[in-house]
Design an enzyme around this catalytic site. Structure first.
Site, mmCIF file in Angstrom:
data_model
loop_
_atom_site.group_PDB
_atom_site.id
_atom_site.type_symbol
_atom_site.label_atom_id
_atom_site.label_comp_id
_atom_site.label_asym_id
_atom_site.label_seq_id
_atom_site.Cartn_x
_atom_site.Cartn_y
_atom_site.Cartn_z
ATOM 1 N N ARG A 57 0.753 -1.111 -0.043
ATOM 2 C CA ARG A 57 0.050 -0.001 -0.168
ATOM 3 C C ARG A 57 1.014 1.135 -0.046
ATOM 4 O O ARG A 57 2.246 1.225 0.239
ATOM 5 C CB ARG A 57 -0.765 -0.037 1.241
ATOM 6 N N GLY A 58 0.325 2.319 -0.093
ATOM 7 C CA GLY A 58 1.003 3.801 -0.060
ATOM 8 C C GLY A 58 1.356 4.110 -1.441
ATOM 9 O O GLY A 58 1.962 2.946 -2.260
ATOM 10 N N ALA A 59 1.181 5.418 -2.123
ATOM 11 C CA ALA A 59 1.283 5.652 -3.382
ATOM 12 C C ALA A 59 2.461 5.177 -4.287
ATOM 13 O O ALA A 59 2.403 4.325 -5.133
ATOM 14 C CB ALA A 59 1.051 7.055 -3.701
ATOM 15 N N ARG A 102 -6.462 -0.516 -7.368
ATOM 16 C CA ARG A 102 -6.998 0.377 -6.467
ATOM 17 C C ARG A 102 -7.090 1.745 -7.352
ATOM 18 O O ARG A 102 -6.331 1.979 -8.282
ATOM 19 C CB ARG A 102 -6.163 0.702 -5.392
ATOM 20 N N GLN A 208 -3.556 2.961 9.862
ATOM 21 C CA GLN A 208 -2.112 3.243 9.420
ATOM 22 C C GLN A 208 -1.316 3.937 10.367
ATOM 23 O O GLN A 208 -0.034 3.903 10.319
ATOM 24 C CB GLN A 208 -2.198 3.843 7.994
ATOM 25 N N ASP A 249 -1.738 10.651 -2.409
ATOM 26 C CA ASP A 249 -1.995 9.710 -3.560
ATOM 27 C C ASP A 249 -2.000 10.201 -4.854
ATOM 28 O O ASP A 249 -1.968 9.407 -5.753
ATOM 29 C CB ASP A 249 -3.160 8.977 -3.251
ATOM 30 N N ASN A 259 -5.573 12.438 -0.514
ATOM 31 C CA ASN A 259 -4.558 11.695 0.561
ATOM 32 C C ASN A 259 -5.718 11.002 1.490
ATOM 33 O O ASN A 259 -6.928 11.196 1.257
ATOM 34 C CB ASN A 259 -3.656 12.489 1.317
ATOM 35 N N LYS A 260 -5.305 10.322 2.286
ATOM 36 C CA LYS A 260 -5.965 9.384 3.304
ATOM 37 C C LYS A 260 -7.011 10.243 3.813
ATOM 38 O O LYS A 260 -6.827 11.425 4.225
ATOM 39 C CB LYS A 260 -5.129 8.714 4.311
HETATM 40 O O1 MRU Z 1 -5.101 3.208 2.008
HETATM 41 P P1 MRU Z 1 -3.455 3.261 1.998
HETATM 42 O O2 MRU Z 1 -2.861 2.974 3.193
HETATM 43 O O3 MRU Z 1 -2.883 3.031 0.822
HETATM 44 O O4 MRU Z 1 -3.338 5.081 1.855
HETATM 45 C C1 MRU Z 1 -1.915 5.514 1.879
HETATM 46 C C2 MRU Z 1 -1.905 7.148 2.031
HETATM 47 O O5 MRU Z 1 -2.860 7.657 2.075
HETATM 48 C C3 MRU Z 1 -0.500 7.951 2.015
HETATM 49 O O6 MRU Z 1 -0.612 8.918 2.874
HETATM 50 C C4 MRU Z 1 -0.240 7.991 0.488
HETATM 51 O O7 MRU Z 1 -0.392 7.021 -0.235
HETATM 52 C C5 MRU Z 1 1.100 8.409 0.502
HETATM 53 S S1 MRU Z 1 2.461 7.480 0.553
HETATM 54 C C6 MRU Z 1 3.824 8.000 0.422
#
Ligand code: MRU
Length: 356
Positions: A57-59, A102, A208, A249, A259-260
């Site tokens: 996970r994470g961009a 996703r 997270q 993201d 973002n989240k």
């Molecule tokens: O749903 P997730 O855990 O994949 O969400 C991740 C985030 O929102 C992060 O802040 C984002 O991807 C940046 S990671 C460098």
């Protein structure tokens, strides 16, 4: 942090071997912090499933998983045999599944599309294309690692004298091949001997911030305090938090930040208290094709709440609404921290939107 671009100490993703015999090894983030388990993945369908259940996970890490997933996709298409056209169709079907695993982080479809384009001339030769796809993914990995190191330097500077810093979700060494994006400046300041104090929103609903950010910072010896979602504005008012830094993201042409879910609230609270709100992201997170945040597809989770509510707490007949991300308008961003430097809203260099 001795190298110019140090590797992530957590190794959340690694390709092992060549394209013919290799596999993608992933740290299963869905199990953290209780279990530190690595999974060896040999098919693109496994990688799609891992993305969908947030094991990876994470961009930036999603982009890399997509790129390495393509090597598996090409290998599978080749193994299926058939005419070159049939093999190419098999590859493209798998590539589409990876790109759409996703919807919100742009790194994933951007990396998949760019890798496919870069190797398209080899489409008639599956082996050569698989080899080229592996080289492409490895180059992206190095690019992202170097971006993290540059973001660490620019972010540390942008934080000025702020040392009590809030973050939201997890944008650290777990989601990049380096030391992260939002967390990279904190790691660097800590390595320089500065007394950094991280504050982590727990990050509802999948935690997270609690499960991942607090875990990785604690391993690095950086003091981290987890707060309940919604506590940060009050702490800002008391002067206990001096700045916020988050990852992203997707960043749109007008500077809107996806973002989240909960990030928008952090940005509003920073604005209300006159605190810097920094967004740290590599250029792979900038979307040249998205004018503003309005049209971004926001991932919505199940809607029954049962994945995250305490068992038995949802009254019968009550629905939940579960957007996984939100959009923070560019006007609330103090600065974007990228590998190219620190940029004000309305001042994003065109190079950030260049092809990967
Ligand atoms: O749903 P997730 O855990 O994949 O969400 C991740 C985030 O929102 C992060 O802040 C984002 O991807 C940046 S990671 C460098």
């Amino acid at each position: 942090m001795v190298d110019a671009a140090p590797a992530s100490p957590l190794a959340p993703l690694a390709w092992q071997g060549g394209w013919q015999d290799g596999c993608l090894v992933l740290l299963d983030q869905a199990l953290l912090p209780a279990h530190e388990q690595r999974l060896a993945r040999n098919t693109s369908a496994q990688v799609v499933a891992d993305i969908q259940r947030l094991a990876v996970r994470g961009a930036p890490l999603l982009g890399l998983a997509g790129a390495y997933g393509l090597v598996l996709a090409q290998r599978e298409a080749l193994a299926e045999g058939g005419s070159p056209a049939a093999q190419q169709a098999g590859f493209e079907r798998r590539a589409a599944a990876l790109a759409h695993a996703r919807p919100t982080a742009v790194n994933l479809p951007r990396a998949v599309a760019a890798a496919c384009d870069a190797t398209h001339a080899l489409a008639h030769d599956g082996a050569a294309r698989a080899q080229a796809l592996l080289a492409w993914a490895q180059a992206l990995e190095q690019q992202e690692r170097e971006a993290c190191a540059a973001i660490a330097r620019h972010g540390a500077q942008a934080l000025g004298s702020a040392r009590r810093v809030l973050t939201h979700c997890n944008a650290g060494a777990l989601v990049t091949p380096g030391w992260g994006t939002a967390l990279a400046p904190l790691y660097l300041l800590h390595a320089r001997g500065e007394a950094v104090e991280a504050w982590a929103d727990e990050t509802r609903p999948l935690l997270q911030g609690l499960r991942l950010t607090a875990w990785e910072l604690a391993r690095a010896g950086i003091p981290c305090t987890v707060v309940a979602e919604g506590a940060a504005p009050g702490l800002m008012r008391q002067g206990r938090i001096q700045a916020a830094i988050v990852g992203a993201d997707r960043i749109c042409r007008n500077g809107d930040v996806v973002n989240k879910v909960g990030t928008y609230g952090v940005a509003l609270a920073c604005r209300a208290h006159g605190l810097p709100f920094l967004v740290a992201a590599p250029r792979s997170t900038f979307d040249p094709g998205m004018a503003s945040g309005e049209a971004v597809v926001i991932e919505e989770r199940a809607g029954d709440g049962d994945r995250y509510l305490l068992p038995g707490t949802r009254p019968q007949g009550v629905a939940t609404c579960e957007p996984a991300f939100d959009v923070t308008p560019a006007a609330l961003v103090s600065a974007y921290i990228t590998e190219l430097g620190s940029h004000g809203p309305g001042d994003l260099p065109e190079a950030l939107f260049a092809p990967l």
